[in-house]
Design an enzyme around this catalytic site. Structure first.
Site, PDB file in Angstrom:
ATOM      1  N   LYS A 114     -14.923  -0.045  -3.679  1.00 20.27           N
ATOM      2  CA  LYS A 114     -14.927   0.784  -2.476  1.00 20.27           C
ATOM      3  C   LYS A 114     -14.921   2.234  -2.920  1.00 20.27           C
ATOM      4  O   LYS A 114     -13.998   2.684  -3.606  1.00 20.27           O
ATOM      5  CB  LYS A 114     -13.699   0.484  -1.627  1.00 20.27           C
ATOM      6  CG  LYS A 114     -13.587   1.367  -0.397  1.00 20.27           C
ATOM      7  CD  LYS A 114     -12.455   0.940   0.497  1.00 20.27           C
ATOM      8  CE  LYS A 114     -12.331   1.851   1.693  1.00 20.27           C
ATOM      9  NZ  LYS A 114     -11.232   1.456   2.570  1.00 20.27           N
TER      10      LYS A 114
ATOM     11  N   LYS B  41     -18.787  -1.266  -0.977  1.00 23.72           N
ATOM     12  CA  LYS B  41     -18.745  -0.433   0.226  1.00 23.72           C
ATOM     13  C   LYS B  41     -18.856   1.031  -0.152  1.00 23.72           C
ATOM     14  O   LYS B  41     -18.163   1.446  -1.081  1.00 23.72           O
ATOM     15  CB  LYS B  41     -17.412  -0.703   0.925  1.00 23.72           C
ATOM     16  CG  LYS B  41     -17.146   0.124   2.145  1.00 23.72           C
ATOM     17  CD  LYS B  41     -15.814  -0.207   2.707  1.00 23.72           C
ATOM     18  CE  LYS B  41     -15.545   0.762   3.833  1.00 23.72           C
ATOM     19  NZ  LYS B  41     -14.197   0.748   4.262  1.00 23.72           N
TER      20      LYS B  41
HETATM   21  C1  PBG Z   1      -9.414   1.519   5.256  1.00 23.44           C
HETATM   22  C2  PBG Z   1     -10.810   1.315   5.677  1.00 23.44           C
HETATM   23  C3  PBG Z   1     -11.767   2.306   5.919  1.00 23.44           C
HETATM   24  C4  PBG Z   1     -12.934   1.636   6.315  1.00 23.44           C
HETATM   25  C5  PBG Z   1     -12.653   0.283   6.306  1.00 23.44           C
HETATM   26  N1  PBG Z   1     -11.343   0.105   5.895  1.00 23.44           N
HETATM   27  C6  PBG Z   1     -11.655   3.769   5.906  1.00 23.44           C
HETATM   28  C7  PBG Z   1     -11.300   4.524   4.705  1.00 23.44           C
HETATM   29  O1  PBG Z   1     -11.234   4.007   3.594  1.00 23.44           O
HETATM   30  O2  PBG Z   1     -11.060   5.709   4.896  1.00 23.44           O
HETATM   31  C8  PBG Z   1     -14.219   2.308   6.668  1.00 23.44           C
HETATM   32  C9  PBG Z   1     -15.202   1.477   7.420  1.00 23.44           C
HETATM   33  C10 PBG Z   1     -16.323   2.231   8.020  1.00 23.44           C
HETATM   34  O3  PBG Z   1     -16.546   3.432   7.784  1.00 23.44           O
HETATM   35  O4  PBG Z   1     -17.067   1.604   8.783  1.00 23.44           O
HETATM   36  N2  PBG Z   1      -8.529   0.727   6.015  1.00 23.44           N
END
Ligand code: PBG
Length: 326
Positions: free
Chosen positions: A196, A250
């Site tokens: 991520k 991601k």
């Molecule tokens: C954190 C989380 C995020 C997203 C999914 N889980 C946000 C982040 O890391 O700031 C982002 C998903 C998206 O942008 O569609 N709980």
């Protein structure tokens, strides 16, 4: 003159193109992210995610039913609590909004639909970080693991079939697996957000869950650096060793090289998250009439599959599935 090779022969008719197509995209390969908000009386549209809502528990169940009817593979839940605190206790409270919603979905579908819960603290902390803070303001990795373990148990007990840790803490998958096993949840699947990245594409999501990181901070201290490719493999291998059943990359479109690497190196299922900013870019350009949004969405989701992902988390899940069915 040498004889011309004619690959176009296979592109002449739609039937031929379909016959030799290398990649498929089916509704069951899409997962719909859904937001559920505490103490909401009616669903509220999310401005930067047109067509997406903060749901009440009952509108969430209705939307999940529509997804199920369209053949969508499952849903992943994100909670928007009424109040936040420094430990993000709404995440692991048995009466926290996601746990309430999970029980409602379990009553509705039992095992007929895959129901996932995002497992993180950021929606629930008043400082907006994905873990608890040390006195110097940095995220305390190991203290956070303890709360992730509690959250996993609360989610599994409420009926989540899949928990999806997204906080990028070191050791999170191992901590969650150990906790789930010792509480008897041997069959709860872990979908790890392994690679991520600290991305600028999460903006609309943070509007959706009303998260603001304290002091204009960011997540670069725990999420991956977009300049790194090898590092994703290290993260994913560790997650598999710690017990991840499925791994995720991601965002999606800007990290297809990572999807492709992980597909080649690992033999667990892989998914990618087509995130809020990716959805918003397509929606906003389409609203201007500058692109054909439906076509671009389909093209992007196929690209994620072509890179090697088994399935995709996407805000287009129901929309695309309904079009694939019709
Ligand atoms: C954190 C989380 C995020 C997203 C999914 N889980 C946000 C982040 O890391 O700031 C982002 C998903 C998206 O942008 O569609 N709980």
């Amino acid at each position: 003159m040498f004889p011309v090779e004619r690959p176009r022969r296979l592109r002449r008719t739609s039937a031929l193109r379909t016959l030799v197509s290398e990649t498929s995209l089916a509704p069951h390969q899409l997962i719909a992210p859904l937001f559920v908000a505490e103490a909401l009386v009616e669903p509220r549209g999310i401005t930067s995610l047109p067509g997406q809502f903060q749901h009440t528990v009952s509108s969430l169940v209705a939307e999940a039913r529509r997804c199920h009817a369209a053949g969508v593979g499952g849903v992943i839940l994100f909670g928007v609590p009424l109040s936040k605190d420094d430990t993000g206790s709404g995440a692991f409270d048995d009466n926290g909004i996601v746990q309430v919603a999970l029980r409602a979905l379990r009553d509705e579908f039992d095992d007929d639909f895959v129901v996932m819960a995002d497992l993180c603290l950021d929606e629930y902390t008043d400082h907006g970080h994905c873990g608890v803070l040390k006195s110097d303001g940095s995220v305390d990795n190991d203290a956070t693991l303890e709360l992730y373990a509690q959250t996993a148990i609360a989610q599994a007990a409420a009926g989540a079939q899949v928990v999806a840790p997204s906080g990028m803490m070191d050791g999170q998958v191992g901590a969650i697996r150990t906790a789930l096993d010792s509480a008897g949840f041997l069959d709860t699947v872990i979908l790890a957000y392994s690679a991520k990245y600290a991305s600028a594409l999460y903006g609309p999501f943070r509007d959706a869950v009303e998260v603001e990181i304290i002091g204009g901070g960011d997540r670069r201290g725990y999420q991956q650096d977009s300049r790194n490719r090898r590092e994703a493999l290290r993260e994913a291998r560790l997650d598999v060793l710690e017990g991840a059943d499925i791994i995720m990359v991601k965002p999606a479109m800007t990290y297809l090289d990572i999807v492709s690497d992980l597909r080649r190196e690992l033999d667990v299922p892989i998914c990618a998250y087509h995130v809020s900013g990716e959805y918003a870019m397509i929606k906003s350009a389409a609203a201007q009439g500058w692109i054909d949004g439906d076509a671009v969405a389909l093209e992007q989701l196929i690209a994620v599959r072509r890179a090697g992902a088994d399935f995709v988390l996407t805000y287009f899940a129901r929309d695309v599935s309904e079009r694939l069915l019709s």
